[in-house]
Design a protein around this motif. Sequence first.
Motif: not given
Length: 403
Positions: A375-385
Motif C-alpha cells: 500500500g505504501k509503495r503504491l501511494i508513494d508512486m501515485g498508483k492505485t489498487a
Amino acid sequence: MSHIVVIGAGQAGSSLVAKLRKDGFDGEITLIGAEETLPYQRPPLSKAYLLGEMELERLFLRPESFYAENNITLKLGRRVTAIDPAARTVSLGEEVIPYDQLALTTGSDPRRLSAAIGGDLDGVYVVRGLTDVDAMAPHVTAGKRALIVGGGYIGLEAAAVCAKRGVQVTLVEMADRILQRVAAPETSDFFRSLHASHGVDIREGVGLERLEGEGGKVTRAVLSGGETVEVDFVVVGVGITPSSQLAEMAGLELENGIKADAKGRTSDAAIWSAGDCASFPFQGKRIRLESVPNAIDQAEVVAQNMLGADKEYIATPWFWSDQYDVKLQIAGLNTGYDNVVTRQGEGSQVSFWYYRGDQLVAVDAMNDPRAYMVGKRLIDMGKTADKAVAADPAADLKPLLKA
C-alpha cells in the motif's frame, strides 16, 4: 566561520545537525534544548520505557560522544527567551548567541486540561516528555485505577500499557467514536474490540466535566453525564499543538504552526523549520505531519538546503502505533476518502484500504506488514489498487506494483 544554530533538541533537531556534519559542513553548530537530557526518541516513552522494558540510555538518539566527536555544541536544559532576526541573534537569558542561519525544530506541546476543571491536580499527566513519563511510572501498577482522557492513538497506547500492568482503565472520548479524527469506523471498531478484550472500559460520546481531589491530589472524575469515577491517576491524551511561540515572538509567519515553504525556509530567509512545529505545502494544501519519519526526513532536507541544495521536501506520510500484541502501520493520508475496502488476513491480520473514488489514498494495516508495504509503495508512486484484489485475502498483492 559560519555558525548554524538549531533550537529544539528532539528528533528533528538531532537529525538536522547530524546531516549537516555528514554533508560536510565545517562551521560552528549549536544545538539548544529545553530538556536536560540528551536528544532522545519519544515513541518508546509511553510503551517500552513506561513498561520498564527499555533503559534510558537506549532512548538516546545518539551517544553524547557523537556530539563531541562532531564538534556540535550542546546547550541542554536551556530555554531560548528571544530571537532577533535583524541582528541574527538568539538569547538564552543573558547569553546572546549570534547565528548565520537558524533552524527551528521546536516540536509540539501537549494540550492540557485547564486548572478550572482540575487539570493542575497532582496525579494528572500528559504523555510527551521523559519527565512526564518518569512522574507517571510509579502509579502504573496493578490494582490502580486510571482515567484516560482522549481516544486518539496517544490515549489508546497509554490505555494498553496501563491494562498490561493490571491497572483498571476507563477511557473517555468526547467524539462519537475513538480515532474519529484520524481513522475510518472500521479501524475504530478493531481497536475498540481489542481494548475491550483486555478489560478497558471505553466510553464514547462522553466528555470530562471536571476532576476533583483531596489534599491537592486527584481522586475522582465527574463525566459529562454526571457519573462519578474514582481514580488514582489521570492520563490526558487530547492532542498536541505546534510549538511556535518563539517564531511568533520573532515575527515569523504562522499558519498551522511555523509557515515554511517546500524547502523548509520560513518567512525570514535565514530561518528554517522542520518537524512537528512546521507546516509546509503538500498536494495543493498546507499540512503538518506529527511523526518521527517526517521529523527525520524533513530535517535532513532542511540541512541540505542550508548548505545550498535548493531541494524540495516531498513527504511520504507514514505512521505506526503499538498496542498490546498489535502493530498498526499507516501509509498515506486518508483525508477526503469516501470508501473503505477491508482485507481480512489470518488471525489478527487485517487491513483497511481507503479510496477517494477509485484512487487509493491510505492503508491501515494491523499485523500485516505485507499489506502495509504494498500500500505504501503504491501511494508513494501515485498508483492505485484494484478494489477486488485488495479485498481478496487469497490474492497476491505484489503484482499491483507492476500494474
